[in-house]
Scaffold this active site. Structure first.
Site, PDB file in Angstrom:
ATOM      1  N   ASP A 139      45.981  42.483  39.511  1.00  0.00           N
ATOM      2  CA  ASP A 139      45.600  43.869  39.258  1.00  0.00           C
ATOM      3  C   ASP A 139      46.699  44.794  39.755  1.00  0.00           C
ATOM      4  O   ASP A 139      47.446  44.443  40.685  1.00  0.00           O
ATOM      5  CB  ASP A 139      44.290  44.215  39.963  1.00  0.00           C
ATOM      6  CG  ASP A 139      43.092  43.475  39.380  1.00  0.00           C
ATOM      7  OD1 ASP A 139      43.119  43.179  38.173  1.00  0.00           O
ATOM      8  OD2 ASP A 139      42.147  43.195  40.125  1.00  0.00           O
ATOM      9  N   ASP A 172      41.216  44.498  31.977  1.00  0.00           N
ATOM     10  CA  ASP A 172      40.001  45.198  32.406  1.00  0.00           C
ATOM     11  C   ASP A 172      39.813  46.490  31.627  1.00  0.00           C
ATOM     12  O   ASP A 172      38.706  46.819  31.192  1.00  0.00           O
ATOM     13  CB  ASP A 172      40.074  45.529  33.906  1.00  0.00           C
ATOM     14  CG  ASP A 172      40.150  44.291  34.774  1.00  0.00           C
ATOM     15  OD1 ASP A 172      39.597  43.250  34.369  1.00  0.00           O
ATOM     16  OD2 ASP A 172      40.752  44.357  35.847  1.00  0.00           O
TER      17      ASP A 172
END
Length: 206
Positions: A139, A172
């Protein structure tokens, strides 16, 4: 054939962009706060971190939790892929099909991390019994709205120091945008069938 190429191509594009960004972050940024890069002041930053579990860092609390999670992602990928094929065949609303393609691309993007990154990037736990399925998701996009300690009485996240807004990646974001558009425009994608007018009463036999 072109109709499949178009929509599955969207999924492949999401996967490609997601993986390119993750590779750039991994090889060009330092991990954690030392490598953090401000983009817009203090509220939006690039921050290299890894997520061993699900959304918001939640994990399955067992020895085989990671394997179960990765296996679930694999099954979900196959199911979404088949569903995308099905709605293309049924000629559903094109925007809805694009949304499902974005969700598929995001799902596969994170699945690649879970399956391969434990070996490719050595970001799985050292004691992982099957490292091929124990990779951690990379991430990097961080909206720094608030950071602090969450009281222990709060379920799931209590007792930890965390950020109000999760750090996420391209995969995401693709999933989130696809789901959000479906929710906002669901009346257009799934129009209710008009109620059929009541049938006329049968003629009297008398």
């Amino acid at each position: 054939m072109n109709k499949y190429v178009k929509y599955f191509g969207i999924a492949l594009l999401v996967i490609a962009i997601d993986q390119i960004v993750k590779m750039l972050v991994h090889f060009q940024m330092d991990f954690g706060t030392p490598g953090q890069i401000p983009v817009f002041g203090d509220w939006f930053k690039l921050h290299y971190t890894t997520n061993p579990g699900m959304a918001f860092g939640m994990e399955l609390g067992s020895e085989y939790g990671k394997m179960i999670l990765t296996s679930f992602r694999l099954v979900a990928m196959v199911a979404i892929g088949y569903y995308l094929y099905y709605i293309i065949e049924k000629k559903n609303h094109p925007v809805y099909i694009v949304c499902i393609a974005m969700i598929l691309g995001g799902a596969i993007g994170n699945l690649v991390d879970s399956v391969f990154y434990g070996v490719w990037l050595n970001n799985a736990p050292y004691n992982a019994p099957t490292p091929w399925f124990h990779g951690q998701v990379v991430d990097m996009f961080y909206f720094d709205i608030w950071e602090g300690y969450i009281p222990e009485w709060i379920p799931l996240w209590g007792g930890s120091y965390t950020a109000l807004w999760p750090i996420f990646n391209i995969a995401d974001a693709s999933i989130f945008i696809g789901v959000a558009i479906i929710l906002i425009y669901q009346n257009r994608f799934f129009p209710d069938k008009k109620e059929e007018s009541p049938s006329e009463e049968p003629e009297s036999l008398s």
